[in-house]
Design an enzyme around this catalytic site. Sequence first.
Site, short mmCIF file in Angstrom:
data_model
loop_
_atom_site.label_atom_id
_atom_site.label_comp_id
_atom_site.label_asym_id
_atom_site.label_seq_id
_atom_site.Cartn_x
_atom_site.Cartn_y
_atom_site.Cartn_z
N GLY A 104 -2.25 -19.83 5.34
CA GLY A 104 -1.95 -18.58 6.20
C GLY A 104 -0.44 -18.00 5.85
O GLY A 104 0.00 -17.35 6.73
N SER A 107 0.56 -17.31 0.24
CA SER A 107 0.89 -17.92 -1.27
C SER A 107 0.35 -17.02 -2.26
O SER A 107 0.89 -16.89 -3.42
CB SER A 107 0.45 -19.44 -1.31
OG SER A 107 -0.99 -19.58 -1.14
N GLU A 140 -5.83 -7.86 -4.92
CA GLU A 140 -6.70 -8.76 -3.73
C GLU A 140 -7.90 -7.90 -3.66
O GLU A 140 -9.18 -8.43 -3.69
CB GLU A 140 -5.87 -8.65 -2.56
CG GLU A 140 -4.69 -9.69 -2.67
CD GLU A 140 -4.85 -11.08 -2.56
OE1 GLU A 140 -6.06 -11.45 -2.40
OE2 GLU A 140 -3.92 -12.06 -2.47
N ASP A 152 0.82 -8.84 4.28
CA ASP A 152 1.51 -9.94 3.28
C ASP A 152 2.33 -9.67 2.08
O ASP A 152 3.50 -9.75 1.81
CB ASP A 152 0.25 -10.86 2.66
CG ASP A 152 -0.44 -11.58 3.93
OD1 ASP A 152 -0.21 -11.12 4.87
OD2 ASP A 152 -1.61 -12.31 3.40
N TYR A 201 -13.13 -13.99 6.77
CA TYR A 201 -12.31 -12.83 6.89
C TYR A 201 -13.13 -11.66 6.46
O TYR A 201 -12.92 -10.56 7.29
CB TYR A 201 -11.20 -13.03 5.78
CG TYR A 201 -10.07 -12.09 5.74
CD1 TYR A 201 -8.84 -12.23 6.63
CD2 TYR A 201 -10.20 -10.82 5.09
CE1 TYR A 201 -7.97 -11.33 6.62
CE2 TYR A 201 -9.15 -9.87 5.28
CZ TYR A 201 -7.87 -10.09 6.09
OH TYR A 201 -7.06 -9.13 6.19
C1 GLA Z 1 -4.22 -12.40 5.67
C2 GLA Z 1 -4.60 -11.15 5.16
C3 GLA Z 1 -3.58 -10.14 5.95
C4 GLA Z 1 -3.94 -9.98 7.22
C5 GLA Z 1 -3.89 -11.60 7.86
C6 GLA Z 1 -4.13 -11.38 9.25
O1 GLA Z 1 -2.96 -12.86 5.72
O2 GLA Z 1 -3.98 -11.23 3.81
O3 GLA Z 1 -3.70 -8.59 5.34
O4 GLA Z 1 -4.81 -9.40 7.60
O5 GLA Z 1 -4.68 -12.44 7.26
O6 GLA Z 1 -3.35 -10.66 10.13
#
Ligand code: GLA
Length: 346
Positions: A104, A107, A140, A152, A201
């Site tokens: 989380g 990376s 992505e 991110d 997710y």
């Molecule tokens: C991952 C995803 C982000 C975001 C977070 C949750 O890191 O890559 O885009 O949605 O989860 O906040």
Amino acid sequence: METVTATVPGRVNLIGEHTDYNGGMVLPAALSVALTVDLRPREDRKVIVTAEGFSGSAERTLDGLATEHWSDPAVGALREAVKLGLLKGGADLLIRSTIPAGSGLSSSAALIVAILKAARISAASGISDIDLALAARRVENEYLGVPCGIMDQVAVAVPQPGQAIALDTATLDYALVPLPASYAMVVIHSGHSRKLSDGRYKERKEECDAARIAFGRDDICLLDPADIEAVAEVDETVRKRARHCASEHRRVLAAREALAIGDIPALGTLMNVSHASMRDDFEVSIPPIDALVADAVELGAAGARLTGGGFGGCIVACVARDRRNAWLAALLERHPQARYIDEVSG
Ligand code: GLA
């Protein structure tokens, strides 16, 4: 051709989870763990990628689909660099990273953005950090099939040490928010790893899509919380997901305000409530992380929460720097499978 080098940091999200694909705010900050890429452009379409210290080497080409191989993000980044006119063909890549994967801490975004930044240097291009972040998200979403938001990529593309980035993911406007010097935002790995590509997710993203339809609004973070409770004919899971998004967005605004006036107890409470919302309404926590968060607070953190996509990975805790050492020792003693990763403060 000449080798160019780019380094980008990992990030920790202080608050604002799963809001970045729902039109809301996020508040990430750069860490000192980082990823460095050496890139040497090639004339042909080959990609030779070596990840020092862990995965070894792989030989790929720019052509073809992702193969669920660790080198996919690198290939996707190079394909995007070619589309942007930053490279003409493939590249030799050497990757060195201190960002733990599956934690989380972004990376994957760091790898893609570092390659795009190296390609920008190689092309002497003036393309902006935000445009590189958007390109990294396309890698992505379109190449890797991970339906993530934009947090991110922006967090690692425009990092500012010691400051958080208050990013409006609907407009991509952002402001830098100084962090307090007397508190540390400490990142602890739970010992449980996770992958965004494992399907959970995507499931949350689909539930948010269902909320868009149910509540008739794309930016579900901007829904009025009272309206979420008022609509009768809504699946309860969908209602809970919308409740998290709308309340979490408001917590980011409040956290930014708390940081601006140095109200750390208020910030801590917002982090704790954010964790409860991720656990109960968005349902992305797991029991060992709930226990780690609860103990982090019991042992003296002003606040703590799961950070990142969820289902494992890291927590972030806000701890007074003068109690940090004793706090950390006590927490790791209670949770031997957890480990210290990094911290950020002003
Ligand atoms: C991952 C995803 C982000 C975001 C977070 C949750 O890191 O890559 O885009 O949605 O989860 O906040």
